[in-house]
Motif scaffolding. Structure first.
Motif, mmCIF file in Angstrom:
data_model
loop_
_atom_site.group_PDB
_atom_site.id
_atom_site.type_symbol
_atom_site.label_atom_id
_atom_site.label_comp_id
_atom_site.label_asym_id
_atom_site.label_seq_id
_atom_site.Cartn_x
_atom_site.Cartn_y
_atom_site.Cartn_z
ATOM 1 N N VAL A 40 0.844 -1.202 0.000
ATOM 2 C CA VAL A 40 0.000 0.000 0.000
ATOM 3 C C VAL A 40 0.876 1.248 0.000
ATOM 4 O O VAL A 40 1.799 1.384 0.811
ATOM 5 C CB VAL A 40 -0.916 0.008 1.237
ATOM 6 C CG1 VAL A 40 -1.725 1.299 1.301
ATOM 7 C CG2 VAL A 40 -1.850 -1.199 1.210
ATOM 8 N N THR A 41 0.581 2.171 -0.920
ATOM 9 C CA THR A 41 1.322 3.430 -1.013
ATOM 10 C C THR A 41 0.465 4.643 -0.692
ATOM 11 O O THR A 41 0.991 5.726 -0.436
ATOM 12 C CB THR A 41 1.921 3.599 -2.417
ATOM 13 O OG1 THR A 41 0.865 3.501 -3.397
ATOM 14 C CG2 THR A 41 2.961 2.523 -2.701
ATOM 15 N N ALA A 42 -0.864 4.496 -0.699
ATOM 16 C CA ALA A 42 -1.760 5.613 -0.376
ATOM 17 C C ALA A 42 -3.113 5.057 0.041
ATOM 18 O O ALA A 42 -3.558 4.033 -0.487
ATOM 19 C CB ALA A 42 -1.922 6.551 -1.570
ATOM 20 N N VAL A 43 -3.758 5.737 1.007
ATOM 21 C CA VAL A 43 -5.077 5.319 1.494
ATOM 22 C C VAL A 43 -6.046 6.483 1.310
ATOM 23 O O VAL A 43 -5.788 7.594 1.790
ATOM 24 C CB VAL A 43 -5.031 4.909 2.976
ATOM 25 C CG1 VAL A 43 -6.419 4.535 3.458
ATOM 26 C CG2 VAL A 43 -4.059 3.745 3.177
ATOM 27 N N ALA A 44 -7.152 6.246 0.614
ATOM 28 C CA ALA A 44 -8.167 7.278 0.386
ATOM 29 C C ALA A 44 -9.285 7.146 1.415
ATOM 30 O O ALA A 44 -9.351 6.165 2.160
ATOM 31 C CB ALA A 44 -8.725 7.159 -1.029
ATOM 32 N N THR A 45 -10.176 8.134 1.442
ATOM 33 C CA THR A 45 -11.270 8.130 2.419
ATOM 34 C C THR A 45 -12.556 7.537 1.851
ATOM 35 O O THR A 45 -13.571 7.495 2.552
ATOM 36 C CB THR A 45 -11.552 9.561 2.900
ATOM 37 O OG1 THR A 45 -11.880 10.377 1.762
ATOM 38 C CG2 THR A 45 -10.338 10.142 3.621
ATOM 39 N N ASP A 46 -12.532 7.088 0.606
ATOM 40 C CA ASP A 46 -13.742 6.558 -0.028
ATOM 41 C C ASP A 46 -13.768 5.036 -0.078
ATOM 42 O O ASP A 46 -14.556 4.446 -0.818
ATOM 43 C CB ASP A 46 -13.869 7.118 -1.449
ATOM 44 C CG ASP A 46 -12.701 6.725 -2.351
ATOM 45 O OD1 ASP A 46 -11.721 6.126 -1.836
ATOM 46 O OD2 ASP A 46 -12.751 7.023 -3.564
ATOM 47 N N GLY A 47 -12.900 4.381 0.696
ATOM 48 C CA GLY A 47 -12.874 2.927 0.709
ATOM 49 C C GLY A 47 -11.893 2.324 -0.270
ATOM 50 O O GLY A 47 -11.813 1.099 -0.390
ATOM 51 N N THR A 48 -11.135 3.177 -0.961
ATOM 52 C CA THR A 48 -10.134 2.669 -1.901
ATOM 53 C C THR A 48 -8.730 2.985 -1.389
ATOM 54 O O THR A 48 -8.545 3.802 -0.485
ATOM 55 C CB THR A 48 -10.304 3.282 -3.296
ATOM 56 O OG1 THR A 48 -10.047 4.697 -3.237
ATOM 57 C CG2 THR A 48 -11.702 3.045 -3.833
ATOM 58 N N LEU A 49 -7.767 2.308 -1.981
ATOM 59 C CA LEU A 49 -6.365 2.590 -1.687
ATOM 60 C C LEU A 49 -5.544 2.275 -2.922
ATOM 61 O O LEU A 49 -6.032 1.678 -3.881
ATOM 62 C CB LEU A 49 -5.885 1.783 -0.476
ATOM 63 C CG LEU A 49 -6.111 0.270 -0.461
ATOM 64 C CD1 LEU A 49 -5.065 -0.479 -1.268
ATOM 65 C CD2 LEU A 49 -6.104 -0.255 0.963
ATOM 66 N N THR A 50 -4.287 2.714 -2.902
ATOM 67 C CA THR A 50 -3.368 2.448 -4.005
ATOM 68 C C THR A 50 -2.290 1.493 -3.529
ATOM 69 O O THR A 50 -1.693 1.704 -2.470
ATOM 70 C CB THR A 50 -2.717 3.750 -4.510
ATOM 71 O OG1 THR A 50 -3.743 4.663 -4.915
ATOM 72 C CG2 THR A 50 -1.804 3.471 -5.696
ATOM 73 N N ALA A 51 -2.069 0.447 -4.295
ATOM 74 C CA ALA A 51 -1.045 -0.540 -3.966
ATOM 75 C C ALA A 51 -0.288 -0.892 -5.238
ATOM 76 O O ALA A 51 -0.894 -1.350 -6.218
ATOM 77 C CB ALA A 51 -1.674 -1.791 -3.361
ATOM 78 N N ASP A 52 1.025 -0.636 -5.231
ATOM 79 C CA ASP A 52 1.861 -0.883 -6.410
ATOM 80 C C ASP A 52 1.298 -0.205 -7.653
ATOM 81 O O ASP A 52 1.309 -0.768 -8.756
ATOM 82 C CB ASP A 52 2.027 -2.388 -6.668
ATOM 83 C CG ASP A 52 2.902 -3.063 -5.624
ATOM 84 O OD1 ASP A 52 3.411 -2.362 -4.732
ATOM 85 O OD2 ASP A 52 3.075 -4.289 -5.706
#
Length: 210
Positions: A40-52
């Motif tokens: 995980v590189t970023a966590v959003a507030t809408d239930g999504t996140l960024t990974a790789d």
């Protein structure tokens, strides 16, 4: 010497097969569903996140995500990505017991043989929850509402104040319970008592939902 027609056709067939293979490997509609590990590189507030570099939607059971988590992600045949959740590691950011910080006037444990005051963030039925354990001694017996901790980290703070009932100093003529509150700011506040005065309190078995 020029290639024969048969050799040319054979080379063309091999090239087309290789091209189709590469296209299938990169297309989820051809490849089908799949899964992999990603960081995980970023966590959003809408239930999504960024990974790789991939945007994925978290499963409800993946609570308290953090940058650096190594998670399992899966892709459907239509191309949608889901994040299953965090995999175990040597220093998981959540789930590990952490010493409860105390303000001046409080010590832990309250006596030899009792546990150190600690807390941890876990997932319980799809909801982030804080579990607590151990005992806390009061250097001055409490007879009024008193803050026992500084603000806990954001991931351990409830969305609203939670009322708690703690075990406390007891006697043959008085109940061994005292009211407490974990505020939405992450501060544990204890409501002291005069019957008898609160000289220590227990956190064993105490929890609250985020």
């Amino acid at each position: 010497m020029s290639k024969s027609s048969h050799s040319t056709h054979r080379d063309l067939k091999a090239a087309l097969q290789q091209s189709a293979k590469r296209a299938g490997e990169s297309s989820p509609s051809v490849r089908g569903s799949d899964w992999r590990l990603a960081t995980v590189t970023a966590v959003a507030t809408d239930g999504t996140l960024t990974a790789d570099g991939i945007t994925v939607r978290r499963m409800e059971t993946y609570q308290a995500p953090a940058v650096g988590d190594v998670i399992a992600i899966t892709q459907s045949s239509s191309g949608n990505w889901l994040g299953w959740g965090r995999t175990a590691g040597p220093a998981a950011p959540n789930g590990a017991w952490t010493t409860l910080p105390l303000l001046a006037g409080f010590t832990s444990p309250h006596a030899a043989g009792f546990g150190l005051a600690q807390y941890r963030v876990i997932n319980a039925y799809g909801t982030a929850r804080v579990e607590m354990k151990g005992t806390v001694g009061c250097n001055t017996a409490l007879t009024a509402q008193t803050n026992a901790t500084p603000a806990l980290p954001a991931e351990a703070r409830p969305s609203a104040s939670r009322r708690l009932v703690l075990g406390r100093t007891y006697s043959a003529t008085a109940l061994g319970a005292v009211a407490a509150e974990m505020t939405s700011g992450g501060v544990l506040s204890v409501f002291g008592s005069t019957s008898p005065s609160t000289g220590f309190f227990s956190l064993d078995g105490i929890y609250y939902d985020i």
